[in-house]
Scaffold this active site. Structure first.
Site, PDB file in Angstrom:
ATOM      1  CD  GLN A 194      -1.595  -2.321   1.884  1.00 52.14           C
ATOM      2  OE1 GLN A 194      -0.430  -2.686   1.899  1.00 52.14           O
ATOM      3  NE2 GLN A 194      -2.560  -3.055   2.421  1.00 52.14           N
ATOM      4  CG  ASP A 235      -6.202  -0.596  10.410  1.00 53.41           C
ATOM      5  OD1 ASP A 235      -4.981  -0.403  10.326  1.00 53.41           O
ATOM      6  OD2 ASP A 235      -6.966  -0.580   9.430  1.00 53.41           O
ATOM      7  CG  ASN A 244      -1.465   1.493  11.134  1.00 48.42           C
ATOM      8  OD1 ASN A 244      -2.537   1.632  10.548  1.00 48.42           O
ATOM      9  ND2 ASN A 244      -0.349   1.976  10.645  1.00 48.42           N
TER      10      ASN A 244
HETATM   11  O1  MRU Z   1      -5.131  -3.649   5.039  1.00 46.86           O
HETATM   12  P1  MRU Z   1      -5.396  -2.193   4.825  1.00 46.86           P
HETATM   13  O2  MRU Z   1      -4.772  -1.654   3.599  1.00 46.86           O
HETATM   14  O3  MRU Z   1      -6.875  -1.875   4.937  1.00 46.86           O
HETATM   15  O4  MRU Z   1      -4.690  -1.480   6.067  1.00 46.86           O
HETATM   16  C1  MRU Z   1      -4.777  -0.092   6.189  1.00 46.86           C
HETATM   17  C2  MRU Z   1      -3.976   0.441   7.297  1.00 46.86           C
HETATM   18  O5  MRU Z   1      -3.383  -0.283   8.085  1.00 46.86           O
HETATM   19  C3  MRU Z   1      -3.989   1.926   7.482  1.00 46.86           C
HETATM   20  O6  MRU Z   1      -2.769   2.374   8.004  1.00 46.86           O
HETATM   21  C4  MRU Z   1      -5.108   2.288   8.472  1.00 46.86           C
HETATM   22  O7  MRU Z   1      -6.325   1.751   8.050  1.00 46.86           O
HETATM   23  C5  MRU Z   1      -5.252   3.737   8.649  1.00 46.86           C
HETATM   24  S1  MRU Z   1      -6.007   4.465   7.269  1.00 46.86           S
HETATM   25  C6  MRU Z   1      -6.351   6.082   7.554  1.00 46.86           C
END
Ligand code: MRU
Length: 339
Positions: A194, A235, A244
């Site tokens: 990501q 999260d 997170n």
């Molecule tokens: O697995 P993902 O891509 O949904 O994980 C996202 C994250 O860990 C982000 O850092 C978190 O959701 C914060 S987004 C503002």
């Protein structure tokens, strides 16, 4: 367009397919609950605040698709849909928060059409509020960044992880908007990248200088004095830890070792007042995410794999938590944040 939105004409959900970024920018339409759940599980839509909106729009979708002919039956349909949506990803608390808030809005309706209207409008409110919340949070957080700072981030806590603007990247955007020069170091964020795919793409679109590093380089760049601050999203925030993206904990330990401020930026909807580290399920993802990169095999096909999507950072490693209600410092008392 926003990361995720409601299509008034077709009563469906529109979203940017994040699995294709940065190679392809494609908007997809989810017309069924099944399509939405697939999109959430495969990370076409992802990031805690965006999942809050996705959950809310999912309830709206279920309401418009339901053929129930009385209020009890519709309520039953929506509660069943709510459980299905909430089961797609267990860690980000915003998903369940968005679903539950939309379900709760049903109490304000008096007939079948009323329920459908109220549910769709609550989902839209949640999406609109997310943008306003991030702008507010960004302004508070921007004060913590100095002109000329180099800020490291992990995963994507930007516009693509929210409805718009972003949390961690929202803070950076707000600082830049306030006239500060900010350089960003984006960690790749294996295994689904990501950071390299989405964070770098987003920042480059805004002409914010960004340098990509692999996750394992963070200790090196901190030791070399190349990082002034670390800022990440979340999260789920419980009384004892911040959940997170996997890898966040490692960066927090390194930041502490090198006396670098470690900031978490998240809306109040990410707090879980009842949760503790041990009560939260960390999502375990498909083993092939580590054995293959896209379709290319990068490990023995049958190698044993452990692939948790998130980790927990203890509060003692966190310098401050930036929310739309202001900046909170240790001890992080959830009741104070939620008051
Ligand atoms: O697995 P993902 O891509 O949904 O994980 C996202 C994250 O860990 C982000 O850092 C978190 O959701 C914060 S987004 C503002």
């Amino acid at each position: 367009m926003r990361t995720i939105d409601w299509n008034n004409e077709t009563n469906s959900i529109m979203m940017i397919d994040q699995t294709l970024l940065p190679v392809e920018y494609k908007v997809i339409e989810c017309k069924t609950l099944g399509a939405l759940c697939e999109a959430i599980k495969s990370l076409r839509v992802r990031g805690a605040p965006a999942l809050g909106a996705a959950g809310a729009y999912g309830v709206a979708l279920a309401a418009t698709l339901s053929s129930a002919d009385n209020m009890d039956a519709l309520e039953k349909d929506l509660k069943a849909a709510a459980n299905i949506i909430k089961s797609t990803r267990p860690t980000a608390v915003n998903l369940a928060w968005g679903v539950d808030r939309t379900i709760a809005a049903m109490a304000d309706a008096y007939d079948l059409d009323g329920i459908k209207d109220v549910v769709v409008s609550e989902a839209k409110n949640i999406a609109d509020e997310d943008v306003a919340t991030n702008k507010k949070l960004g302004k508070y957080g921007a004060k913590l960044l100095d002109d000329g700072d180099t800020v490291m981030t992990h995963c994507n806590a930007g516009r693509m992880a929210c409805v718009d603007w972003g949390t961690a990247l929202g803070v950076i955007r707000s600082a830049v908007e306030a006239g500060k020069q900010i350089n960003v170091v984006s960690c790749e964020t294996r295994p689904l990248n990501q950071g390299s795919r989405i964070t770098t793409w987003e920042l480059m679109q805004d002409n914010i200088p960004v340098t990509l590093i692999s996750d394992s380089m963070s200790g090196h760049v901190m030791r070399k004095g190349m990082i002034d601050k670390v800022i990440v999203g979340a999260d789920r925030i419980t009384a004892d830890v911040v959940f997170n993206k996997i890898g966040t904990y490692t960066h927090s330990v390194l930041a502490r070792e090198h006396e670098i401020p470690f900031f978490v930026a998240a809306p109040v909807s990410t707090f879980d007042p009842e949760g503790w580290e041990d009560t939260v399920t960390i999502e375990l993802r498909d083993e092939n995410e580590l054995r293959f990169f896209k379709n290319v095999q990068i490990a023995p096909e049958n190698v044993r794999v452990y692939n948790p999507a998130f980790d927990a950072t203890p509060m003692e490693n966190v310098t401050a938590i930036i929310t739309e209600k202001g900046v909170f410092y240790p001890p992080f008392l959830i009741d104070e944040v939620l008051a």
